[in-house]
Design an enzyme around this catalytic site. Structure first.
Site, PDB file in Angstrom:
ATOM      1  N   TYR A  46      45.844  38.166  48.993  1.00 50.10           N
ATOM      2  CA  TYR A  46      44.607  37.511  48.587  1.00 50.10           C
ATOM      3  C   TYR A  46      44.911  36.075  48.147  1.00 50.10           C
ATOM      4  O   TYR A  46      46.046  35.610  48.252  1.00 50.10           O
ATOM      5  CB  TYR A  46      43.898  38.348  47.533  1.00 50.10           C
ATOM      6  N   ALA A  49      39.633  45.288  41.220  1.00 45.41           N
ATOM      7  CA  ALA A  49      39.584  43.852  41.458  1.00 45.41           C
ATOM      8  C   ALA A  49      38.143  43.375  41.450  1.00 45.41           C
ATOM      9  O   ALA A  49      37.310  43.841  42.224  1.00 45.41           O
ATOM     10  CB  ALA A  49      40.247  43.513  42.787  1.00 45.41           C
ATOM     11  N   LEU A  51      53.381  55.116  45.680  1.00 39.47           N
ATOM     12  CA  LEU A  51      53.891  56.437  46.049  1.00 39.47           C
ATOM     13  C   LEU A  51      54.712  57.074  44.928  1.00 39.47           C
ATOM     14  O   LEU A  51      55.768  57.661  45.154  1.00 39.47           O
ATOM     15  CB  LEU A  51      54.695  56.372  47.347  1.00 39.47           C
ATOM     16  N   PRO A  83      44.135  49.435  39.289  1.00 41.95           N
ATOM     17  CA  PRO A  83      42.821  49.047  39.819  1.00 41.95           C
ATOM     18  C   PRO A  83      42.661  49.486  41.258  1.00 41.95           C
ATOM     19  O   PRO A  83      43.572  49.314  42.074  1.00 41.95           O
ATOM     20  CB  PRO A  83      42.823  47.513  39.700  1.00 41.95           C
TER      21      PRO A  83
END
Length: 364
Positions: free
Chosen positions: A183, A58, A302, A24
């Protein structure tokens, strides 16, 4: 030997044709939480990539849970209808399974878009009042959040469940609960953001309580035959913060509640983090959680080369490989990986004539 990256994988009853997941990625391009033509183009091209699973960015469970005012949401009938339009168009041309990540930004909400600086927008400047486990801002100088009380906790639990029901009505194939990147749900987990002295703070069991309650609410609201996974930050990269040992305990608790997988990221809880951003820097976390947590893991971070992704799977470090920025840079990454690894991908018939002569068996 056939490529591990292009072997099928099952997340519960959800069958994936290969191990490539499109992570996402926030697009900051919604209007009042509603998907726009940008999402139609963005998700449409990714759905033609040949990956095994596409996870929508999200999506906030309430307006105050958005990172920015331009975040995607799924809290209203209008949000649901706008996303249905996008999904109908994408599904008309792609059979790729589609999941959605749902979350709440907590104290990291009400910020400008990244290309507009990304700074917090305080209520007096046109933003909104943020909420968190404790009344502590994410960074010095920011407008402080309000600590959630019983009514606020119940409102957010209900919002997650309502969003899960909307996802079910949209026919989405899976849900990913966003418990990472500093979050709201991560804020409850980490001592760096949670200074509560009630049953939601202090001990590890207490700090896990609200995220687990939210997971239970989502799991109960979404069809039992469809998977619900969780995105976590395995480490805050700050001394005294959330770490991989606590992540293993959290994973074990989620497994007991029916979680289907753990998507293993890191960081985001503190501006003091020190992250060694080298290729595959989070893979060791995924390996540890897979081994000791007992759930399938998605490695991300990565991972850019086909051979790198293949080695992670061949070494048993993860079960699936997620790509984010690499997919934006090269939306045909799975095609190119399959060509390198001697595998095949599903391609739209309109594109069959582009198959390179040296890879005559690439498409199926």
């Amino acid at each position: 030997m056939s490529s591990q990256l292009f072997q099928p994988f099952a997340l519960g009853a959800l069958q994936l044709t290969n191990r490539i997941v499109i992570a996402p990625m926030c697009q900051y391009s919604a209007q009042d939480g509603c998907a726009t033509d940008w999402h139609l183009m963005h998700l449409g091209q990714l759905a033609l990539s040949g990956a095994g699973l596409l996870i929508i960015e999200a999506s906030a469970v309430e307006p105050e849970g958005r990172i920015s005012a331009q975040d995607l949401g799924l809290w209203s009938d209008a949000n649901e209808a706008a996303l249905a339009r996008v999904l109908d168009a994408v599904r008309a041309h792609s059979a790729m399974p589609i999941a959605i990540q749902i979350g709440h930004a907590g104290r990291k909400a009400s910020v400008a878009r990244p290309w507009e600086g990304g700074a917090q927008i305080a209520p007096a400047a046109g933003g909104w009042q943020t909420v968190a486990p404790s009344a502590q801002p994410h960074a010095p100088g920011e407008h402080p959040p309000i600590a959630l009380g019983a009514a606020g906790l119940e409102r957010i639990r209900t919002a997650f469940a309502d969003t899960a029901r909307r996802a079910a009505r949209l026919g989405l194939d899976a849900i990913e609960v966003h418990t990472a990147h500093g979050y709201l749900l991560h804020q409850f987990l980490t001592p760096l953001a949670n200074a509560r002295s009630d049953e939601y703070g202090g001990s590890l069991d207490n700090r896990m309580r609200f995220p687990l309650e939210v997971f239970d609410a989502v799991r109960a609201a979404f069809p039992a035959d469809k998977p619900v996974g969780v995105r976590i930050s395995a480490s805050d990269w700050v001394d005294g913060g959330w770490d991989v040992d606590q992540s293993v305990a959290f994973t074990q608790a989620l497994k007991a509640r029916g979680a289907a997988y753990i998507h293993v990221s890191s960081g985001g809880a503190s501006p003091l983090q020190q992250i060694p951003a080298v290729p595959g820097y989070q893979v060791a976390f995924a390996e540890r959680i897979k081994r000791d947590g007992g759930l399938p893991t998605i490695a991300v971070g990565l991972i850019t080369e086909a051979e790198q992704a293949e080695a992670i799977l061949a070494n048993g470090q993860a079960d699936l490989i997620a790509l984010a920025r690499a997919m934006l840079y090269d939306p045909r990454w799975p095609w190119h990986a399959a060509a390198k690894l001697g595998a095949q991908v599903v391609a739209a018939p309109q594109y069959l004539r582009c198959q390179p002569r040296e890879f005559k068996t690439l498409f199926r």
